[in-house]
Structures are given as structure tokens and as C-alpha cells.
Motif scaffolding. Sequence first.
Motif, PDB file in Angstrom:
ATOM      1  N   ARG A  58      48.894  56.300  86.661  1.00  0.00           N
ATOM      2  CA  ARG A  58      48.139  57.159  85.628  1.00  0.00           C
ATOM      3  C   ARG A  58      46.807  57.242  85.758  1.00  0.00           C
ATOM      4  N   GLN A  62      45.139  60.897  86.162  1.00  0.00           N
ATOM      5  CA  GLN A  62      44.059  61.217  84.956  1.00  0.00           C
ATOM      6  C   GLN A  62      42.707  61.422  85.623  1.00  0.00           C
ATOM      7  N   GLU A 118      46.507  63.081  75.899  1.00  0.00           N
ATOM      8  CA  GLU A 118      47.379  61.766  75.551  1.00  0.00           C
ATOM      9  C   GLU A 118      47.606  61.790  74.034  1.00  0.00           C
ATOM     10  N   GLY A 170      49.166  54.786  76.954  1.00  0.00           N
ATOM     11  CA  GLY A 170      48.538  55.973  76.574  1.00  0.00           C
ATOM     12  C   GLY A 170      47.095  55.359  75.718  1.00  0.00           C
TER      13      GLY A 170
END
Length: 229
Positions: A58, A62, A118, A170
Motif C-alpha cells: 500500500r 500510495q 481512500e 486505510g
Amino acid sequence: ERNRIALELHDEPAQALLVICQRLDALAEREREHRDDELAGELRGVRESVVRTLTGLRRLSQGLRPRILDDHGLVAALEWLGDQIHDECGMKIQVEAEDLLKELPLNTQLLLFRVAQEAMRNVARHAGASRAVVSVRTDGRRLTMTITDDGRGFLVPPTLSDLAGSGRLGLAGMAERVRLLGGVLNIRSVLGKGSMVEVELPCTAVGDASSPASAAQSLAADAPALSAM
Ligand SMILES: Nc1ncnc2c1ncn2[C@@H]1O[C@H](COP(=O)(O)OP(=O)(O)OP(=O)(O)O)[C@@H](O)[C@H]1O
Ligand SMILES: [Mg+2]
């Protein structure tokens, strides 16, 4: 291209890793009856490394800047996100943003984009909302972005990092990114009414990211009521 890679990096392998986690949990549950401590420890170890991989994945996806952000700026990128969610699940997302956002430093734009992304995904997946609003505004001293929905709401855990242990990254990831830029993240939710994610960045951090820590302190001292609820 980078955006496609970022989406695929996150969505497909992350989904696969979550399924692996669930299968490991099911195995651990079955093995519990046999009281095999060694195997249980082994399973826990594998599960932890899957969660670590998920976190790293992630972080990687990101960190990539979507092309639309470079080419058309934050407002267009937020509208594009809203359109995507609308195509996926039919929910309408309204974007309210001021023009001056073009002047924001790139790292601030990326932060706002990723947090909005998100938060919108969460609304689409969890809220059952009929609509959501993304709003970005500034009063010269601080920049505030809110993502509000009228969905079912949820109980916000006191420590967001607790969620990370169960593969829910998240909100915890959002908090981490916002903190790194010297901002404050507030999450408020009322069961049956809806939820709001709010990012506040001091304008000192917006214009000059060189002293995020002191900016965070002055912001926190400024706005004690914001962390309530
Ligand atoms: N807008 C929302 N409405 C209702 N519930 C929400 C909303 N946002 C978050 N939640 C709840 O908070 C939990 C944690 O959210 P978080 O984004 O951290 O993890 P996730 O969405 O479950 O998984 P991930 O983001 O890692 O794919 C969700 O599982 C959901 O129960
Ligand atoms: Mg989520």
C-alpha cells in the motif's frame, strides 16, 4: 500508466493477500482443536508477514503520483476520482474546491488526493450512502479537506493503528500520511447518520514543508476541540 499500475498494485495483490490472511485465520481456527503450539506459532508468523507485505504494498502504490494530478491539478483529479466511484457504484460525489489549490506544493496535493481516494473508497465500500461531498477550503491559516457521507456510520476505534493488525490499513495509513506533513486527521461518525473524514494542514506546511513538526504543534495547540468526538 502510473495510475493504472497504482490501482493494480493496490487492488489486485492486496485483495489476494487479504484472502490469504483469511485462509490462514481459518487454518489457525481448525488447528486450535489439535493444540499444536508449534504449528500455531508458525501460522501466526506467516500471517504477520502477509500483513507486513500488505502494508509495504500500500505504501508503494500510495507513493506513486497519478498522472492526472501532474497534468490537470488537484481539483480535476478529485473530480476524476468522484467519476470513477460513480461509475463503480452509482453513488454521486460532489467536489467543492477553491481555485487556489493549483498553487499547493506537489506533496500536499498528493496527500490530499490519496486521503480523498481512500475516504471515497471507504464510503463506496462500507457506508451504503446515497451521496458524498469532498470539500477543500482554506482561510489563509489552515487548509481543510473534508469527505462527508450520509451513510450508516461506524464506531471509530480510539486507536486507528489497532485496525492495521486485522489488515484494515486505510484509516491508519491516512493518519500516518497526514501526521508526516504536520497535519491533523479527524474522523467523526454517527451511527445511522453518516461519517466525516477531515484533514487539516497548517498553511505553513502547505507553503513550506520544511518544518512539519512545529507546524503540527501550533495547529494542535490552536484547535483542541478538533480532536474531540
Ligand atoms: N465512510 C464509512 N462509513 C461506514 N464505515 C466506514 C467508513 N469508513 C470506514 N468505515 C469502517 O471502518 C473500517 C476501517 O476502515 P479502513 O479503511 O481502515 O479499512 P478497510 O476499508 O476495511 O480496509 P482497507 O482500507 O485496508 O482496504 C472499515 O472496515 C469500516 O467498517
Ligand atoms: Mg478502507
